[in-house]
Scaffold this active site. Structure first.
Site, PDB file in Angstrom:
ATOM      1  CG  ASP A  48     -14.251   3.668  -6.500  1.00 12.24           C
ATOM      2  OD1 ASP A  48     -14.420   4.549  -5.632  1.00 12.24           O
ATOM      3  OD2 ASP A  48     -13.247   2.950  -6.540  1.00 12.24           O
ATOM      4  CB  SER A  85      -7.209   2.550  -2.835  1.00 17.14           C
ATOM      5  OG  SER A  85      -7.677   3.860  -2.720  1.00 17.14           O
ATOM      6  CE1 TYR A 127      -3.998   2.086   0.238  1.00 16.32           C
ATOM      7  CE2 TYR A 127      -2.687   3.335   1.808  1.00 16.32           C
ATOM      8  CZ  TYR A 127      -3.797   3.232   0.996  1.00 16.32           C
ATOM      9  OH  TYR A 127      -4.692   4.265   0.917  1.00 16.32           O
ATOM     10  CG  HIS A 157     -12.742   2.741  -2.928  1.00 10.08           C
ATOM     11  ND1 HIS A 157     -12.001   2.991  -4.074  1.00 10.08           N
ATOM     12  CD2 HIS A 157     -11.845   2.720  -1.910  1.00 10.08           C
ATOM     13  CE1 HIS A 157     -10.724   3.136  -3.747  1.00 10.08           C
ATOM     14  NE2 HIS A 157     -10.605   2.966  -2.455  1.00 10.08           N
TER      15      HIS A 157
END
Length: 722
Positions: free
Chosen positions: A657, A574, A494, A697
């Site tokens: 999203d 993301s 991430y 999302h």
């Protein structure tokens, strides 16, 4: 699908893919190149797929349908897909719980019996006989309306709750009577990114909302977000009558959050200005808990955005606050409201070598959740700061946020019962209850598993990034696996927004490990694993550190014979989708497959959509020349090159999203498909996009949809890493 869309799906380039049994021909949908060119400080940048930003245009809708008409049959035909779908369903079919909240002797918690699309909210009145209070599965035929949060009133007479449709961040608030499970007439809309904070009298609550769009326009999924305001809603009144509590017209991008102290005396307001954790801290004296008043002015304890402040509770006029001020890894201070100057603050729990992740007042003291090398520790302190020992956790795991409520620790001052969960790579989140007065704990809600956790192993290692920085890496696999350089491996990361990636259970990862896969999780800079400095080392013009950390993790796994480039895949969601896109562009030779999910892929325009402007603290923007140069250098959409043999790529996004708008993934996929046209890349591997419909999302996605998506991704992963 009509004939026109099927015809469109057949247009474009073709690429031969050997799926094992026979060769298939993929014909990418036509994506006309537009003529848009922007000038950034003298650099002309083409944006040929700008038209795909308009996700509701007929042209984009046709392209989406054509892409799904290509990708879904291809994925469905992969050799192991059906077996994987069945195994995912079997392993997901276990009873699980969200973290309980205790109010006025009643216990509220979410429970899923296994394959329910949404968890059901229960209330236990203290007699050990729970009953259903709210079942979100009854709110829509396809399970796409989710319960996103709830908050019982202090007397447990009412439940304020929020629902969202199709994965949107837009919430609708309602109120339900706990006694009979019937909704009142209260209904609140135009809500995103808001909590629920009841006044102690149980007659109303604070929340935040956005104004209606300009006259003549229709509220929509992708509305621009500005001018959020804090309101107080009194039960039984119309939303139009809600009292305005706080706003700042001069700062349209400020956000407002609120909570009320346990004794009902103080309104605590958190003012934010973006996605960073830094905030201002205001306090209003509500007077008595029985008759709260908004008449008193705010005391602005902190009116800048230089550090993070979270109020843990109070004793009289003394607030106990977790903060990163003068403590990059966090400390707890006591602030006397009569002497609010920072020089008067008293350190209760000083900064330590571990990162203070969260804390709360519970029982007669404080409970602090620390992160030690990305794993959790629970420590106890008195309100005087005296150490009172550690609450032992079962192993190398973490205390997670659980979906309903989004809290890690559940307890109240004066109540000796503390609730928390524990999870690891081979252990689903399991709730524990700890009696602080007796120093003893136990599993609160046991869960029955249909696999043996002892069959799986997790190691934590440390490797060096390109600049020598020491990075933690978790490696999980099934017992007996050999380091032979041929293991299918998924590396996940991430690296942003001070979000820490700690051990957690995943059914898809378990299915992958069952089949001989290795799952690796890297704790990259940009996260919060080692506090503020660790986060800042992966932001703005230092963002390249994150990509270097990720590539170094891949190189470590290869050097240590866990895997090889022909068997290695990377994934991220993301901001992690951005990570995957940038890393694939920079090191295509390292990977066999890549999974950028709901990614931020156009770094020059991300800030122009919905909440994107709030990410500027991590990314910067192309509005400045320095920001443009940094972002243009790694933006996934802008750095795709023709003629490169990229790994097999499966992009995933959703049409609703409204956080990372799907145009990011649409433009990236169109550019990638154009770049891997077979006339320029012999033996090119597939570049597919899977676009979920009636989804967002990721939060609140029905179990049925999750199983289908994860079966597709696992089949693709195994196809290209074995």
């Amino acid at each position: 699908m009509n004939k026109r869309l099927w015809a469109l799906a057949a247009l474009g380039w073709s690429v031969m893919i050997n799926t094992g049994a026979e060769a298939q021909t993929l014909k990418y949908p036509a994506a006309p190149r537009g003529e848009v060119v922007d000038d950034y400080f003298g650099t002309r940048v083409a944006d040929p797929y700008r038209w795909l930003e308009d996700v509701d245009s007929p042209q984009t809708r046709a392209w989406v349908a054509a892409e799904n008409a290509l990708s879904l049959p291809y994925l469905a035909a992969l050799p192991e897909r059906e077996a994987l779908r069945q195994r995912l369903g079997a392993l997901w079919n276990y009873e699980r719980y969200d973290l309980p909240q205790r109010k006025a002797g009643k216990l509220f918690y979410g429970r899923n019996d296994g394959l329910q699309n949404q968890s059901v909210l229960y209330v236990d009145g203290g007699d050990g006989k729970p009953r259903v209070l709210l079942d979100p599965n009854t709110l829509s035929a396809d399970g796409t309306v989710a319960l996103t949060q709830y908050e019982p009133s202090p007397d447990a007479a009412y439940l304020a709750y929020a629902t969202a449709a199709a994965g949107s961040d837009w919430n609708e608030f309602r109120v339900r009577r706990v006694a009979d499970g019937v909704d009142t007439d209260d209904r609140l809309t135009r809500i995103k990114f808001s909590g629920i904070a009841w006044t102690r009298d149980g007659k109303g609550f604070f929340y935040s909302r956005y104004p209606l769009p300009p006259a003549g326009s229709t509220p929509g999924t992708f509305d621009e977000l500005a001018h959020q305001k804090l309101y107080y809603h009194r039960l039984g009144t119309a939303q139009a009558e809600d009292l305005l509590v706080a706003e700042n017209p001069a700062e349209p991008q400020w956000g407002w959050g609120a909570e009320v102290s346990d004794d009902g005396r103080y309104l605590i307001v958190y003012v934010s200005r973006g996605s960073g954790n830094e905030n201002a801290l205001w306090v209003k004296d509500l007077g008595t808990a029985e008759a709260p008043s908004l008449a008193a002015p705010f005391v602005k304890l902190v009116d800048d955005f230089e550090a993070e402040y979270t109020v843990l509770g109070n004793r009289g006029s003394t607030l106990y606050v977790r903060t990163s001020r003068d403590a990059a890894r966090g400390r707890i201070v006591a602030i006397e409201l009569g002497k609010p100057a920072a020089a008067e603050w008293k350190t209760v729990v000083p900064e330590s070598v571990d990162t203070l992740q969260s804390a709360l007042m519970a029982g007669d003291g404080l409970v602090a959740l620390y992160m030690h090398d990305a794993t959790s520790r629970l420590l106890r302190y008195g309100v005087d700061g005296k150490a009172q020992g550690e609450i032992a956790l079962p192993g190398l795991g973490s205390v997670p946020d659980l979906p309903l409520g989004g809290i890690q620790l559940s307890g109240q001052a004066g109540d000796p019962l503390l609730f928390y969960a524990y999870t690891s790579f081979n252990q689903p989140a399991t709730n524990y209850v700890y009696d602080l007065s007796k120093n003893s704990g136990r599993v609160f809600q046991p869960i029955r598993l249909n696999f043996d956790p002892a069959d799986y192993v997790t190691e934590q290692v440390f490797y060096k990034s390109r600049d020598g920085t020491r990075i933690p890496l978790f490696i999980s696999y099934k017992k007996g696996l050999k380091r032979n350089g041929r293991n299918p491996t998924l590396l996940f990361g991430y690296g942003g927004f001070e979000i820490s990636k700690t051990p957690e259970f995943s059914v898809p990862n378990l299915v992958f490990m069952e089949r001989g896969g290795v799952y690796a999780l890297a704790n990259l800079r940009g996260g919060g694993e080692y506090g503020k400095a660790w986060h800042e080392a992966g932001t703005l013009d230092r963002k390249q550190n994150v990509f270097d950390d990720f590539a170094a993790a891949a190189q470590y796994l290869i050097e240590q014979q866990w895997t090889a480039p022909a068997h290695l895949a990377i994934g991220g969601r993301s901001n992690g989708g951005l990570l995957v896109g940038a890393t694939v562009n920079q090191h295509p030779e390292l990977f066999a497959a890549a999974f950028p999910a709901v990614g931020v892929m156009d770094m020059l325009r991300y800030h122009k959509f919905t909440i994107g402007w709030a990410w500027a603290g991590d990314y910067g923007t192309a509005e400045t020349e320095a920001g443009f140069r940094t972002l243009y250098a790694y933006s996934p959409y802008h750095n795709i090159r023709s003629g490169v043999r990229y790994p097999a790529v499966l992009v995933t996004t959703a049409d609703h999203d409204d956080r990372v708008v799907p145009g990011h993934s649409f433009k990236y996929a169109a550019a990638l498909q154009a770049a891997v046209a077979p006339d320029g890349v012999p033996g090119a591997r597939p570049a597919l996009i899977r676009i979920d419909v009636n989804a967002g999302h990721g939060a609140g996605k029905p179990i049925g949809k999750l199983i289908e998506e994860e079966a597709d991704k696992l089949a693709f992963l195994l196809r290209f890493t074995r």
